[in-house]
Design an enzyme around this catalytic site. Structure first.
Site, PDB file in Angstrom:
ATOM      1  N   ARG A  20       4.049  -8.297  -3.378  1.00 58.60           N
ATOM      2  CA  ARG A  20       3.289  -7.779  -4.515  1.00 58.60           C
ATOM      3  C   ARG A  20       1.816  -8.211  -4.485  1.00 58.60           C
ATOM      4  O   ARG A  20       0.993  -7.677  -5.214  1.00 58.60           O
ATOM      5  CB  ARG A  20       3.960  -8.211  -5.832  1.00 58.60           C
ATOM      6  CG  ARG A  20       5.273  -7.488  -6.077  1.00 58.60           C
ATOM      7  CD  ARG A  20       6.113  -8.150  -7.159  1.00 58.60           C
ATOM      8  NE  ARG A  20       6.869  -9.285  -6.654  1.00 58.60           N
ATOM      9  CZ  ARG A  20       7.746  -9.997  -7.373  1.00 58.60           C
ATOM     10  NH1 ARG A  20       7.939  -9.706  -8.641  1.00 58.60           N
ATOM     11  NH2 ARG A  20       8.393 -11.014  -6.835  1.00 58.60           N
ATOM     12  N   GLN A  77      13.031 -20.533   7.623  1.00 55.53           N
ATOM     13  CA  GLN A  77      13.996 -19.534   7.171  1.00 55.53           C
ATOM     14  C   GLN A  77      13.692 -18.295   8.012  1.00 55.53           C
ATOM     15  O   GLN A  77      12.622 -17.696   7.886  1.00 55.53           O
ATOM     16  CB  GLN A  77      13.790 -19.245   5.670  1.00 55.53           C
ATOM     17  CG  GLN A  77      14.820 -18.292   5.088  1.00 55.53           C
ATOM     18  CD  GLN A  77      14.493 -17.873   3.656  1.00 55.53           C
ATOM     19  OE1 GLN A  77      13.384 -18.119   3.150  1.00 55.53           O
ATOM     20  NE2 GLN A  77      15.434 -17.235   2.995  1.00 55.53           N
ATOM     21  N   ALA A 428     -55.135 -22.398   6.370  1.00 54.39           N
ATOM     22  CA  ALA A 428     -54.329 -21.228   6.011  1.00 54.39           C
ATOM     23  C   ALA A 428     -54.245 -20.271   7.192  1.00 54.39           C
ATOM     24  O   ALA A 428     -55.220 -20.050   7.901  1.00 54.39           O
ATOM     25  CB  ALA A 428     -54.947 -20.519   4.817  1.00 54.39           C
TER      26      ALA A 428
END
Ligand code: UD1
Ligand code: CA
Length: 479
Positions: A20, A77, A428
């Site tokens: 589900r 299992q 810069a």
């Protein structure tokens, strides 16, 4: 831990397909608040019982043996034929000398260890073959109904929804999927369970009928629905359980001194640690091994993963991953610490600052859209707007080492490998391709070295507190 937990074997059923969920991933590995749901069940068993739990898995859920290697023993299992068959598979590999078996469902993750202790005590007190937890559920949809004798004192049968008559469907007492068994009786009777004529599955609750036949009591621990026994079969239930767990986690933190402006919109993994006076604004997500120090405020929209944040910090709409942040640091809005970043005390990282695999020492400022990667940055260095460590040459990553009190002008490109000495400066737009010695100024494309003017040197001593009287042209924003 109960006084005599030695002879109890905890068995956790985790072999079901979880169809589900409509997922490729085994159901019990789906996460609640950052941890696989099976981890919570293992914790509950472990808090109560010293013996390692035995987890039943099937080929479809074999991933659990890797995720939980060392934390549990495992029983295969071969095919998920039903919960009784799963318990049979567990008993086939269980050690001798077990007096009791506690069966838990891997998909009932919020089960609390004190309830398990109560269940075990109850079974012992009556020497019952089987004790089960039953819940008065608001919504019994999909669950096994507990059918009682007329006077209500005896559990006669548990009927699965799909096998139930309309009258039985009206029963609002459900089987929680948590059981304690007399091990000797269970071993003797488990093989007698026949498949349901309706579904073909071997139902564990069918054992109730055998206990009746054997004149052994079946006892039930009746509890009200508080959300902790909800089984998760689909993603809607996953979200409900997560909301339940989130509320528990958030309440724990709030009672320990954490402010949550809107706890319903605060997402804190089970594993996160928060000190008192932490403030979490709405829509904060804290994951994994995250630790937040006292007095730190985490602003809306922040996502912090596996990161240690110190005390008195302000983190504002930012993403922090696998990093460390010392005390009194400010980060954001919109900064990103990528893994292996380390931010020193009182550093400030501002708008669109990205850091990866770097150490920024105390007092470093990196305010505007910049990238520091694979670098060491000395204390009080100012990283100008748009600065980038060009750490990748197309095939390899290289390191950048920046000294103390360095002033990087706006839009500086630092082409790694590169070293800038203490007090160095860049103009810069400079593209720095060669090392800059201490105190020198690098200017231009590619950058050439100059001695800075004296006024500039004053600024280097204390780039934040004393703004330079005269800035070299194009130095740009630094606030
Ligand atoms: C089960 C109970 C139901 C109870 C509900 C509580 C049975 C038949 N029904 O229903 O009475 O109200 O839990 O949540 O037991 N599993 C295996 N091997 C299998 C089948 C299942 O290990 O062959 C494991 C699943 O991985 C899961 C747990 O057992 O962790 C329960 O199985 P599930 O199929 O979810 O049972 P429910 O229909 O929820
Ligand atoms: Ca279930």
């Amino acid at each position: 831990m109960t006084e005599t937990s030695d002879g109890i074997l905890p068995v956790i059923l985790a072999a079901g397909l979880g169809a589900r969920m409509k997922s490729h991933k085994p159901k019990v590995l789906h996460e609640l608040c950052g941890r696989p749901m099976l981890a919570f069940v293992l914790d509950a068993a472990h808090e109560m019982i010293a013996r390692k739990p035995l987890v039943v898995y099937s080929p479809a859920t074999a991933a659990v043996t890797e995720v939980f290697a060392g934390r549990a023993d495992f029983a295969l299992q071969a095919e998920p034929l039903g919960t009784a068959d799963a318990v049979r598979a567990a008993l086939a590999v269980a050690a001798d000398g077990i007096g009791e078996v506690l069966v838990l469902s891997g998909d009932v993750p919020l089960v609390q260890s004190d309830l398990l202790a109560e269940l075990i005590d109850m079974r012992r007190a009556r020497n019952a073959a089987m004790a089960l937890v039953s819940v008065h559920a608001l919504d019994p949809e999909g669950l096994g109904r507990v059918v009682r004798s007329d006077d209500g004192s005896q559990v006669l049968q548990i009927v699965e929804q799909r096998d139930a008559t309309p009258d039985e469907l009206d029963i609002d007492e459900i089987n929680a999927g948590v059981y304690a068994f007399d091990a000797e009786w269970l071993r003797r009777r488990i093989g007698d369970v026949k498949p349901s004529p309706v579904s073909g599955e071997y139902y564990l609750p069918a054992l109730v009928t055998f206990a009746m036949q054997d004149h052994r009591p079946v006892v039930s621990l009746e509890v009200e629905d508080d959300g902790t026994l909800a089984g998760i079969n689909d993603r809607a239930q996953l979200a409900e359980a997560e909301a339940e767990l989130r509320a528990l986690i958030n309440t724990r933190h709030m009672l320990a001194g954490v402010t949550m402006v809107d706890p319903q919109r605060t997402y804190v993994d089970a594993s996160v640690e928060l000190e008192p006076d932490v403030v979490l604004e709405p829509d904060v997500i804290l994951r994994g091994s995250t630790v937040i120090g006292a007095g730190t405020r985490i602003g809306s929209g922040s996502q912090i993963i596996d990161t240690k944040v110190g005390r008195g910090c302000l983190i504002w709409a930012s993403v922090l991953e696998s990093s460390e942040v010392e005390d009194e640091v400010q980060i954001g809005p919109f900064s990103h610490l990528r893994p292996k970043s380390s931010i020193g005390r009182k550093a400030k990282l501002g708008n669109f600052a990205e850091v990866k695999g770097s150490r920024l020492d105390a007092g470093v400022q990196q305010h505007h859209f910049s990238y520091i990667g694979d670098a060491e940055v000395g204390e009080r260095t100012n990283v100008g707007a748009g600065t980038i460590t060009c750490n990748y040459d197309g095939s390899k990553k290289h390191k950048t080492k920046i000294g103390k009190g360095v002033f990087l002008g706006s839009d500086t490109m630092l082409v790694a490998p590169l070293e800038l000495g203490d007090g160095a400066r860049t103009g810069a737009g400079s593209v720095v391709t060669k090392d800059v010695p201490a105190g020198m100024l690098a200017l231009g494309v590619p950058a050439r070295l100059r001695k800075p003017r004296p006024a500039v040197e004053a600024a280097i001593d204390s780039p934040r507190e004393t703004p330079p009287a005269v800035r070299p042209s194009g130095q740009g924003i630094d606030e």
